[in-house]
Design an enzyme around this catalytic site. Structure first.
Site: not given
Ligand code: GRF
Length: 217
Positions: A111, A147
């Site tokens: 997260h 989360d």
């Molecule tokens: C990331 O910022 C992650 O922390 C959040 O969603 C976003 C996903 O990005 N849970 P990606 O698909 O990995 O580029």
């Protein structure tokens, strides 16, 4: 020794998936990505899986009547693939308490905030609006609340003058890509274990890991 099998669950672009694919490309890394599951067809993350030659599976949530049915199909696919750990990487579905409970201690999320601050969506805008000066990301075991759950590792970044949400998101994302594989390594090597509501520090985790940077992978 056989490497642990990871399932990576995605809904979109999959840059964190890519960081796991890249880390696991090293034979010395104790885990491999054995399957990528997306709840949305045709997303960029699936193309990353194709390119890396990793098995993939689309379980489209729109094909299911209820969350329970969707999660059951998900669990079935995970069991059929005999995965050891389930890594959520931009997976935009709330999971049922049953699913979370069934995979407790093996279900991990990343997260883009220093939890327990800024749970939920639109995190970067909300941090800019709140005027925070330090931001970051967290990897945690998943519990029923969104989360939330025992924190495995965190990385901090500064918020800089003039930052907008995109600039901040990019700075955090760079750290996400280091933190997620580092935490997976800790888990697989049994150095990050659940103990009630927390993951206590392992004696091998350095002070550097405890402060602002992810533990060394
Ligand atoms: C990331 O910022 C992650 O922390 C959040 O969603 C976003 C996903 O990005 N849970 P990606 O698909 O990995 O580029």
């Amino acid at each position: 020794m056989a490497r642990a099998k990871l399932a990576v669950l995605i809904s979109g672009r999959g840059t964190n998936l890519q960081s796991l694919i890249d880390a696991t490309a090293d034979d010395a890394f104790p885990a491999e990505v054995s399957i990528v599951i997306s709840n949305r067809p045709k997303v960029e993350g699936l193309k990353r899986a194709t390119k890396a030659g990793i098995r993939q599976h689309v379980i489209d949530h729109k094909d299911f009547q209820s969350r329970e049915d969707f999660d059951e199909a998900l669990s079935e696919a995970l069991r059929a693939n005999k995965v050891d750990y389930v890594c959520l990487a931009g997976f935009m579905r709330m999971l049922t308490p049953k699913f979370v409970n069934d995979w407790r201690g093996r279900l991990i999320n990343i997260h883009p905030s220093l939890l327990p601050s800024f749970k939920g969506l639109h995190v970067h805008e909300r941090m800019i609006d709140a005027g925070v000066k330090i931001a970051g990301c967290s990897v945690h075991f998943v519990s029923a609340e969104v989360d939330a759950g025992p924190i495995i590792g965190q990385a901090a970044v500064p918020v800089l003058p003039g930052d907008d949400a995109d600039a901040l998101a990019a700075r955090i994302l760079e750290q996400e890509h280091r933190l997620y594989p580092a935490c997976i390594k800790l888990i697989v090597e049994n150095k990050a274990r659940l103990s009630g509501a927390v993951v206590p520090f392992d004696s091998s985790v350095t002070a550097k890991g405890a402060l602002s940077n992810p533990p060394d992978a």
